[in-house]
Write a protein that holds these residues in place. Sequence first.
Motif, PDB file in Angstrom:
ATOM      1  N   GLU A   4       8.626 -86.856  -4.612  1.00 45.61           N
ATOM      2  CA  GLU A   4       7.324 -86.209  -4.472  1.00 45.61           C
ATOM      3  C   GLU A   4       7.137 -85.203  -5.598  1.00 45.61           C
ATOM      4  N   ASP A   8       1.210 -84.406  -5.609  1.00 44.37           N
ATOM      5  CA  ASP A   8       1.079 -85.209  -4.387  1.00 44.37           C
ATOM      6  C   ASP A   8       0.682 -84.381  -3.162  1.00 44.37           C
ATOM      7  N   ARG A  12      -0.554 -85.974   0.305  1.00 40.40           N
ATOM      8  CA  ARG A  12       0.442 -85.969   1.383  1.00 40.40           C
ATOM      9  C   ARG A  12      -0.116 -85.311   2.638  1.00 40.40           C
ATOM     10  N   ARG A  47       3.904 -95.257  -2.795  1.00 42.96           N
ATOM     11  CA  ARG A  47       2.566 -95.473  -3.337  1.00 42.96           C
ATOM     12  C   ARG A  47       2.200 -96.953  -3.247  1.00 42.96           C
ATOM     13  N   VAL A  53      -0.883 -92.467  -2.520  1.00 46.65           N
ATOM     14  CA  VAL A  53       0.209 -92.130  -1.602  1.00 46.65           C
ATOM     15  C   VAL A  53      -0.082 -92.765  -0.241  1.00 46.65           C
ATOM     16  N   THR A  56       5.190 -90.900   3.261  1.00 43.28           N
ATOM     17  CA  THR A  56       5.865 -89.655   2.895  1.00 43.28           C
ATOM     18  C   THR A  56       7.007 -89.369   3.852  1.00 43.28           C
TER      19      THR A  56
END
Length: 185
Positions: A4, A8, A12, A47, A53, A56
């Motif tokens: 990350e 991001d 996120r 991704r 994105v 996560t």
Amino acid sequence: MVGESAADTTAREALLDRAMGPKRKKKSSEKLRRGRRPSEGLAFVARDASGVVVGTVRLWDVRLGEGGPAALLLGPLAVEPGLKSGGIGSALMPPLFKPGSTLMRHAIAEAARLGHGAILLVGDAPYYGRFGFSADRTGTLAMPGPYERHRLLALELKDGTLDGVKGTIKAAGRKIKGQAPGFVA
């Protein structure tokens, strides 16, 4: 799966809101993350082909009870709601099962590679059990706030890390400097 980056953050947070809803910031696990940075090298995103994105996972430094050993707390793990059956969440862990486990598998493998002894999380045993997590070694541990005891799960990466641990799990690791209270980097 990639590490990350600061760029991001907005994507996120929006993904976490879509996947987990507005109550996600009231969970006991959040108390351990608040005001802290993820463990060094243990924050990942997945991704799609266009670079958006879609998954996560982050791991956080914790202490297992007063003066107990260091460990990691995994979470939140989130995948774009429309892609949940595609195996992205699992991928954040080591290659053990289905391709849908990419995030989970990657996170576990990296934690082990970096020398961490154990990972804890609050989650569904049927899902996380396939990665080796169970409640078998967490009965003498507690979260700082309300939680369902049977959902506190652990995976020992180094034999003996969880031997004799007891007490309330405590936040550890790098603090966020100069941020508003409640901000999670």
